[in-house]
Design an enzyme around this catalytic site. Sequence first.
Site, short mmCIF file in Angstrom:
data_model
loop_
_atom_site.label_atom_id
_atom_site.label_comp_id
_atom_site.label_asym_id
_atom_site.label_seq_id
_atom_site.Cartn_x
_atom_site.Cartn_y
_atom_site.Cartn_z
CB SER A 66 0.61 5.93 -2.74
OG SER A 66 0.15 5.06 -3.59
CG ASN A 133 4.18 -4.60 -3.21
OD1 ASN A 133 3.21 -5.48 -2.60
ND2 ASN A 133 5.08 -4.85 -4.36
CD GLU A 134 4.17 4.10 -3.62
OE1 GLU A 134 5.19 4.44 -4.03
OE2 GLU A 134 3.02 4.35 -4.10
CG LEU A 135 -3.43 0.53 -0.93
CD1 LEU A 135 -3.45 1.84 -0.38
CD2 LEU A 135 -4.27 0.06 -1.70
#
Length: 1210
Positions: A66, A133-135
């Site tokens: 990420s 949002n990935e995190l």
Amino acid sequence: MAIAEVIGFFTLVCVIWYWVYKKHKNLQLKICRSSIESSSSSSSLSSPPSLSSPISRTWTHQVFPSFRGEDVRKGFLSHIQKEFKSKGIVPFIDDEMKRGESIGPGLFQAIRESKIAIVLLSKNYASSSWCLNELVEIMNCREEIGQTVMTVFYQVDPSDVRKQTGDFGKAFKKTCVGKTQEVKQRWSRALMDVANILGQDSRKWDKEADMIVKVAKDVSDVLSYTPSRDFDDYVGIRPHITRINSLLCLESSDVRMIGILGPPGIGKTTIARVLYDQISEKFQFSAFIENIRLSYWKGWHDEGNLDFPVEIMTGDRQRKLNLQRRLLSELFNQKDIQVRHLGAVQERLRDHKVLVILDGVDQLEQLTALAKETQWFGYGSRIIITTQDQRLLRAHEINHVYKVDLPATDEALQIFCLYAFGQKFPYDGFKKLAREFTALAGELPLGLRVLGSYLRGMSLEEWKNALPRLRTSLDGEIEKTLRFAYNVLSDKDKSLFLHIACLFNGCQVNHVKQWLANSSLDVNHGFEVLSNKSLISTDMGLVRMHSLLQQLGVDIVRKQSIGEPEKRQFLVDVNEISDVITDNTGTGTILGIMLHVSKIEDVLVIEETVFDRMTNLQFLILDECLRDKLNLPLGLNCLPRKIRLLRWDYCPLSIWPSKFSAKFLVELIMRANKFEKLWEGIQPLKNLKRMELGDARNLKEIPDLSNATNLESLLLSFCTSLLEIPSSIRGTTNLKELDLGGCASLVKLSSCICNATSLEELNLSACSNLVELPCALPGDSNMRSLSKLLLNGSSRLKTFPEISTNIQELNLSGTAIEEVPSSIRLWSRLDKLDMSRCKNLKMFPPVPDGISVLNLSETEIEDIPPWVENLSQLRHFVMIRCKKLDNISLSRISKMEGVHCLQITRGDEDVSGDSIVNIRWYSNFPNQWTLQSDMLQICLPELVYTSPVSLHFISNEFKTIPDCIKNLSQLHQLSFYRCHKLVSLPQLSDCLSSLDAENCVSLETIDGSFHNPDIRLNFLNCNNLNQEARELIQKSVCKHALLPSGEVPAYFIHRAIGDSVTIHLKERHLPLYLIFKASLVLFNDDEINYDYDDDDDDDYDEEVIVYGDYDSYPHSDDYTKQETMRLSCRVEGKQNGLTIQYGSSVHLLPTPHRYTEHVYIFEASFSLGECNSPEAESELVFDFKVHDYFWAIKECGLRLLELPHAHGDD
């Protein structure tokens, strides 16, 4: 037609198989959350703590990176990908994906299917909502499925990430513009969590290339650790493996021997097998040599079961050659290897890196044959030995030893259930019995396995019928395993084993040794043998034997004479003892009796001759005694002359037996007896160590103790008729403890006590008629060992003489003492001093600097002594209800930051007209101070204003809280008890995480708002709150809130009357992760819940295995015991006609006043597992339930915070 039928049948089978598969998989996800413990030594990776063994996962991707592309894509990222490629690591690449505001299902799936997520945190990372949002999803995967998360801080300060400050924070704030409060909090929480994972900081590396190599190595190490699925169902195995791995130190090239130690049946072999499966591939050759003790005694080709090495089957040399041949054959997978000399192992293995596990070693000769020296093996080799004999490991100089402990109660229950039900939780209706059988097995894994397997498939009624038999006898397999450990003991050690099993389990080690001293047993050596062989433990000075080993010992004794208990050495069964006593059939065989009197059903009538034929009885223990259970109408003729231990509380005798010899007596415990005096004349008491006659209200004199030269403890508390201590006490030169507390008739203490030069503790508390102490008490030559003197409650004592300077604890509370000897400053060892309730005490001289506890409560002291602030070791300082204290001296308190516990008040909170405040704060250690509210401004140290603080107010008078509270920048908890006149609350610290205003019935207004998203608010029974305050509470971003109200707040979109609400989702799959907020209106309805059944609670408790938020609500505080009610929430998903339960939570709430409606608002979250088919209409069902007789749910509302595209959420 036939073909169509076949196709239809095949289709039906597939549908059923798919339904069962999905149901089973989701049930696994719900119940069997696993323990993911990181075994890597690297600080740059993290996986969360969790429960027991994990569900096996197949990872599609090895690494998910990420990152913010513009920061790292062309430089750092390309270099790290190149390093990954060189190590065969394949990361997920998302170059083909278009980045926008939201993440599509494909990327969510990629994150979830990656074993490792590596987060590259750069300056502009937070400028991308995509990255944030990935995190969030990565941190959810870390928590839910045990994904390993690694961090790299690339040219950014981890503190800026954690706190969202600096350039990183500016970027984050721009991204947050226009976002909902929930989204911002979710992002912020994920950043804080990820920043708390220790990772690589590029600013600390001179060469970026070196850091990249380190990151790639850490990733490679994690990927290399792949546990075998064969062991996924073993409960609690991972912590064992992790700790043993730390001892193995596999990265070292040294040769190392490791011991796995524990009693039989505890799981040593199972742990070794799991370990072998996980690490064997790291070695050139490996072998697991099972059950060496049988191989050694019976030969390699005849490994049948052997209870006992009755004879030497082969010569010593041949046995060793057989062992070496077996080891080499298994290492090299060759059955025809010939071994003709004992140097073969060294010759064949010294150049090879091998893993050898030697299981069940019980003789040193076995070790010397297979692994005499580390030089026998090549660099990096590991030799692991499982044994129950600690002495053997010490003799072979094996210093790296892992001791296997019993599983925790919950783990033991899961182990039992795996064998009894094929799953880690019991069937409905079996839970109580499952717990009983788990306890019956003593949480020993072998017992859990055998009992669970035995009961599997039986009905509930069959379980109930099996329980009484299994309580009194061992299963054959269990007995066979444990019996081997007993059989190899010497005769004397066997006898000691039986003594402990039948009589002394749980007793103090030194007491047992004293009871058995001068007997035929070699007690010290025997204890060492039993301890080394893991048959007992002696931790904390107590001898402990596992319940199954204890049952083995009892069974062995029972089989000495089946049907004729009077011919056994020890009697422990209450019915058999009752028969022997009732029939008066005692014999000289009996050595000890352990009778639990409370288990006698009827009154047991005892003849006066009951002990006449028990000529060898040494231990008579009548435990759990109750009055009127034993009837001796004619008294007793005698007590056995060999008696060593006599323990008989509530003895109904009033006259001591005429035939009695104390020659062997070591301990006499007869509390609450009816004697006025014991034996007549002088008895030979040289073996007597302890005499305890406490609460003997009729006792007027104690026997002559002139021969009790070894007496150590004389305990006579609350012998209220005792007039004096006889002069014969001067002979007790080894007396260490004398307890005369509560001897109300005692007026004077004999000066003979001064000869007790070994006396360490003297208790004269509550001797209400004691006027003076002997004048000869002081002096280093008299009572020089005295360290503890208790005189509290001796209200007529006005003076006491100078005492030994060795005193460590002195309690004069409630005496008439007017002054303390000036020599107190010289008592250099004084640690605890209590002068509370000394009404005549007005001044106090300085005390030694080393004192740690000082209590001056309820005295007439007007000024806090100036020397108090100089007591560097003072940890507890109490001056409550000191009515004459002035404020000027209180300023000294602010300098006493080192005091952990401080209490200063002028009067009771009920009458003082001011509030009492309990302050808990933490700097270098936890502190708890209690002050009156008007003292806060004067007494609080400066450190409190910058430290985490909890405040608890106790009062009925004050209307507003002190102004200085506003300055507590880290106020975390605030609660009120009996604050019925409190009208308003000011703006409070943003750090506040718990506010408990329960029963503040006058509270009207709240100034300010609450900013901590994790805050818990309790406004139970605050019925006077104005509308503005109520709206502020209801709209606050909080974890939990409880307040008076009769309706669900308007912002809850999904609403329903009753206790269930259904949300219809759009045509797409269910979400992976669900966060929601619920609002429930609670009301009292006697008619609804009068048929409430407690068993219903037990059923719901099953559903809390996955998600148990038992502590979710702040109960009032430590000053009140508020009744609570349980509220549960269950979430189900419905799709394609299937219903799948995803999780449940339980909340404990304080109970509102009757007939007052309240609304409870809370936030919760659940993982919904893997995606379902996206074509069908889906729905989520939220069921709520109050487990209480009087309360029910009137209305419920729901708001989804993680939006799974529900109808109405747009």
